[in-house]
Scaffold this motif. Sequence first.
Motif, PDB file in Angstrom:
ATOM      1  N   VAL A 145       0.831  -1.203   0.000  1.00  0.00           N
ATOM      2  CA  VAL A 145       0.000   0.000   0.000  1.00  0.00           C
ATOM      3  C   VAL A 145       0.868   1.258   0.000  1.00  0.00           C
ATOM      4  CG1 VAL A 145      -1.694   1.327   1.327  1.00  0.00           C
ATOM      5  CG2 VAL A 145      -1.930  -1.161   1.133  1.00  0.00           C
ATOM      6  N   ALA A 146       2.002   1.207   0.707  1.00  0.00           N
ATOM      7  CA  ALA A 146       2.913   2.356   0.755  1.00  0.00           C
ATOM      8  C   ALA A 146       3.729   2.521  -0.519  1.00  0.00           C
ATOM      9  CB  ALA A 146       3.855   2.208   1.946  1.00  0.00           C
ATOM     10  N   GLY A 147       3.661   1.553  -1.409  1.00  0.00           N
ATOM     11  CA  GLY A 147       4.418   1.625  -2.656  1.00  0.00           C
ATOM     12  C   GLY A 147       5.860   1.190  -2.524  1.00  0.00           C
ATOM     13  N   LEU A 148       6.193   0.501  -1.419  1.00  0.00           N
ATOM     14  CA  LEU A 148       7.566   0.060  -1.190  1.00  0.00           C
ATOM     15  C   LEU A 148       7.825  -1.346  -1.707  1.00  0.00           C
ATOM     16  CD1 LEU A 148       7.981   1.383   2.469  1.00  0.00           C
ATOM     17  CD2 LEU A 148       8.713   2.487   0.338  1.00  0.00           C
ATOM     18  N   THR A 149       6.766  -2.112  -1.907  1.00  0.00           N
ATOM     19  CA  THR A 149       6.863  -3.465  -2.440  1.00  0.00           C
ATOM     20  C   THR A 149       5.838  -3.624  -3.553  1.00  0.00           C
ATOM     21  OG1 THR A 149       7.584  -4.372  -0.310  1.00  0.00           O
ATOM     22  CG2 THR A 149       6.639  -5.923  -1.881  1.00  0.00           C
ATOM     23  N   LYS A 150       6.248  -4.220  -4.656  1.00  0.00           N
ATOM     24  CA  LYS A 150       5.333  -4.396  -5.779  1.00  0.00           C
ATOM     25  C   LYS A 150       4.542  -5.694  -5.630  1.00  0.00           C
ATOM     26  CE  LYS A 150       7.878  -1.759  -9.271  1.00  0.00           C
ATOM     27  NZ  LYS A 150       8.497  -1.796 -10.623  1.00  0.00           N
ATOM     28  N   PRO A 151       3.254  -5.633  -5.908  1.00  0.00           N
ATOM     29  CA  PRO A 151       2.456  -6.859  -5.864  1.00  0.00           C
ATOM     30  C   PRO A 151       2.845  -7.813  -6.981  1.00  0.00           C
ATOM     31  CG  PRO A 151       1.062  -4.879  -5.858  1.00  0.00           C
ATOM     32  CD  PRO A 151       2.441  -4.445  -6.225  1.00  0.00           C
ATOM     33  N   THR A 152       2.665  -9.092  -6.724  1.00  0.00           N
ATOM     34  CA  THR A 152       2.789 -10.080  -7.791  1.00  0.00           C
ATOM     35  C   THR A 152       1.590  -9.982  -8.718  1.00  0.00           C
ATOM     36  OG1 THR A 152       4.008 -11.548  -6.298  1.00  0.00           O
ATOM     37  CG2 THR A 152       3.079 -12.541  -8.284  1.00  0.00           C
TER      38      THR A 152
ATOM     39  N   ASP B 147      -8.388   6.610  -3.737  1.00  0.00           N
ATOM     40  CA  ASP B 147      -9.285   7.573  -4.381  1.00  0.00           C
ATOM     41  C   ASP B 147      -9.285   7.399  -5.895  1.00  0.00           C
ATOM     42  OD1 ASP B 147     -10.099   8.587  -2.002  1.00  0.00           O
ATOM     43  OD2 ASP B 147      -8.943  10.446  -2.121  1.00  0.00           O
ATOM     44  N   GLY B 148      -9.271   6.144  -6.329  1.00  0.00           N
ATOM     45  CA  GLY B 148      -9.355   5.840  -7.758  1.00  0.00           C
ATOM     46  C   GLY B 148      -8.056   5.918  -8.514  1.00  0.00           C
ATOM     47  N   THR B 149      -6.952   6.281  -7.833  1.00  0.00           N
ATOM     48  CA  THR B 149      -5.646   6.387  -8.472  1.00  0.00           C
ATOM     49  C   THR B 149      -4.768   5.216  -8.050  1.00  0.00           C
ATOM     50  OG1 THR B 149      -5.768   8.805  -8.477  1.00  0.00           O
ATOM     51  CG2 THR B 149      -3.592   7.817  -8.750  1.00  0.00           C
ATOM     52  N   PRO B 150      -4.169   4.503  -9.012  1.00  0.00           N
ATOM     53  CA  PRO B 150      -3.277   3.401  -8.629  1.00  0.00           C
ATOM     54  C   PRO B 150      -2.157   3.894  -7.720  1.00  0.00           C
ATOM     55  CG  PRO B 150      -3.757   3.317 -10.981  1.00  0.00           C
ATOM     56  CD  PRO B 150      -4.320   4.617 -10.475  1.00  0.00           C
ATOM     57  N   VAL B 151      -1.861   3.125  -6.686  1.00  0.00           N
ATOM     58  CA  VAL B 151      -0.816   3.499  -5.741  1.00  0.00           C
ATOM     59  C   VAL B 151       0.518   3.614  -6.461  1.00  0.00           C
ATOM     60  CG1 VAL B 151       0.569   2.625  -3.823  1.00  0.00           C
ATOM     61  CG2 VAL B 151      -1.920   2.625  -3.663  1.00  0.00           C
ATOM     62  N   GLY B 152       1.199   4.723  -6.225  1.00  0.00           N
ATOM     63  CA  GLY B 152       2.478   4.988  -6.880  1.00  0.00           C
ATOM     64  C   GLY B 152       2.955   6.379  -6.518  1.00  0.00           C
ATOM     65  N   VAL B 153       3.676   7.004  -7.425  1.00  0.00           N
ATOM     66  CA  VAL B 153       4.260   8.320  -7.165  1.00  0.00           C
ATOM     67  C   VAL B 153       3.186   9.354  -6.821  1.00  0.00           C
ATOM     68  CG1 VAL B 153       5.590  10.220  -8.167  1.00  0.00           C
ATOM     69  CG2 VAL B 153       6.246   7.855  -8.637  1.00  0.00           C
ATOM     70  N   ARG B 154       2.048   9.293  -7.511  1.00  0.00           N
ATOM     71  CA  ARG B 154       1.015  10.310  -7.311  1.00  0.00           C
ATOM     72  C   ARG B 154       0.280  10.161  -5.980  1.00  0.00           C
ATOM     73  NH1 ARG B 154      -2.798  10.404 -12.397  1.00  0.00           N
ATOM     74  NH2 ARG B 154      -2.425   8.158 -12.302  1.00  0.00           N
ATOM     75  N   THR B 155       0.338   9.007  -5.354  1.00  0.00           N
ATOM     76  CA  THR B 155      -0.381   8.801  -4.093  1.00  0.00           C
ATOM     77  C   THR B 155       0.521   8.899  -2.868  1.00  0.00           C
ATOM     78  OG1 THR B 155      -0.084   6.392  -4.178  1.00  0.00           O
ATOM     79  CG2 THR B 155      -2.057   7.304  -5.235  1.00  0.00           C
TER      80      THR B 155
ATOM     81  N   ALA C 281       1.139   7.876   4.493  1.00  0.00           N
ATOM     82  CA  ALA C 281       2.306   7.861   5.375  1.00  0.00           C
ATOM     83  C   ALA C 281       2.429   6.481   6.004  1.00  0.00           C
ATOM     84  CB  ALA C 281       2.165   8.922   6.459  1.00  0.00           C
ATOM     85  N   TYR C 282       3.657   5.983   6.090  1.00  0.00           N
ATOM     86  CA  TYR C 282       3.899   4.636   6.594  1.00  0.00           C
ATOM     87  C   TYR C 282       5.004   4.645   7.635  1.00  0.00           C
ATOM     88  CZ  TYR C 282       5.693  -0.184   6.573  1.00  0.00           C
ATOM     89  OH  TYR C 282       6.147  -1.425   6.947  1.00  0.00           O
ATOM     90  N   MET C 283       4.728   4.092   8.807  1.00  0.00           N
ATOM     91  CA  MET C 283       5.715   3.952   9.868  1.00  0.00           C
ATOM     92  C   MET C 283       6.170   2.499   9.917  1.00  0.00           C
ATOM     93  SD  MET C 283       5.219   4.453  13.987  1.00  0.00           S
ATOM     94  CE  MET C 283       6.296   3.554  15.127  1.00  0.00           C
ATOM     95  N   PRO C 284       7.405   2.205   9.497  1.00  0.00           N
ATOM     96  CA  PRO C 284       7.901   0.825   9.531  1.00  0.00           C
ATOM     97  C   PRO C 284       8.357   0.424  10.925  1.00  0.00           C
ATOM     98  CG  PRO C 284       9.600   2.267   8.683  1.00  0.00           C
ATOM     99  CD  PRO C 284       8.394   3.139   8.936  1.00  0.00           C
ATOM    100  N   THR C 285       8.620  -0.852  11.097  1.00  0.00           N
ATOM    101  CA  THR C 285       9.119  -1.331  12.387  1.00  0.00           C
ATOM    102  C   THR C 285      10.600  -1.040  12.566  1.00  0.00           C
ATOM    103  OG1 THR C 285       9.521  -3.508  11.416  1.00  0.00           O
ATOM    104  CG2 THR C 285       7.410  -3.174  12.517  1.00  0.00           C
TER     105      THR C 285
END
Length: 237
Positions: free
Chosen positions: A47-54, A61-69, A74-78
């Motif tokens: 969802v954060a755009g850090l890993t690509k789905p297989t 909001d109707g826009t594919p997750v990527g640079v524009r989203t 915001a993502y807080m990693p461990t």
Amino acid sequence: MLEIRNLTRRYMTRTAVDNVSLSLEPGRTYALLGPNGSGKTTLMKMVAGLTKPTSGTIEFDGTPVGVRTKAQIAYMPTENYFYNYMSIADAGRYYADFFSDFDSRRFAEALERMELEPKDKIRQLSSGMSAKLRLALILSRDARLMMFDEPLNGVDILTRAQVVDEIVRNRAAGRTMLISTHLVDELDPYIDYAIYMKHGVIELMGSREELREKGSLTDLYLQIYGQHSGTEANENA
């Protein structure tokens, strides 16, 4: 709104997320529950755009997750992701340079509430202090979707209370919060919707009102993952 459809992520012979579909609505707080290895982190990183789905799709909001989203998510990693030489203040400046929605005044206020000194070096922080720093950075953005990966993991009970208070404080109208955890009790009073993942699939999900008819979040956790996993989930880390 976040729309996830038939999302799958495979690593060689292992499937981390398996054909997951769900929708996250604005203004709600979601708990993504399950023990380590259930697929929570992989899902959030996609969802954060850090890993690509297989395979499958993710739209915000109707826009594919990527640079524009990315400006909206915001993502807080461990894990820590700062250079050893950086201070807490340096981390704030880094975020201010990288994210146009970063509010430096909000960051300073969060540091004060969580008793963090801007001059302190990040390499010298305890695990709890490091978690509070990552939280302060994420919550100082104006992103509409905020994701927190195991924010309560590895910190003492007093720090957990501070972390939960900060997340609750920032549940602004229209902002969606997604919190992954295997520590169930602390979040129970605050969530609107729970998603239980197991072996990469969604085992159970529903609103808090719907799930309450089946039992508490902890009771459901024990039913889904077994008594041993549930006991570990509620131990102090």
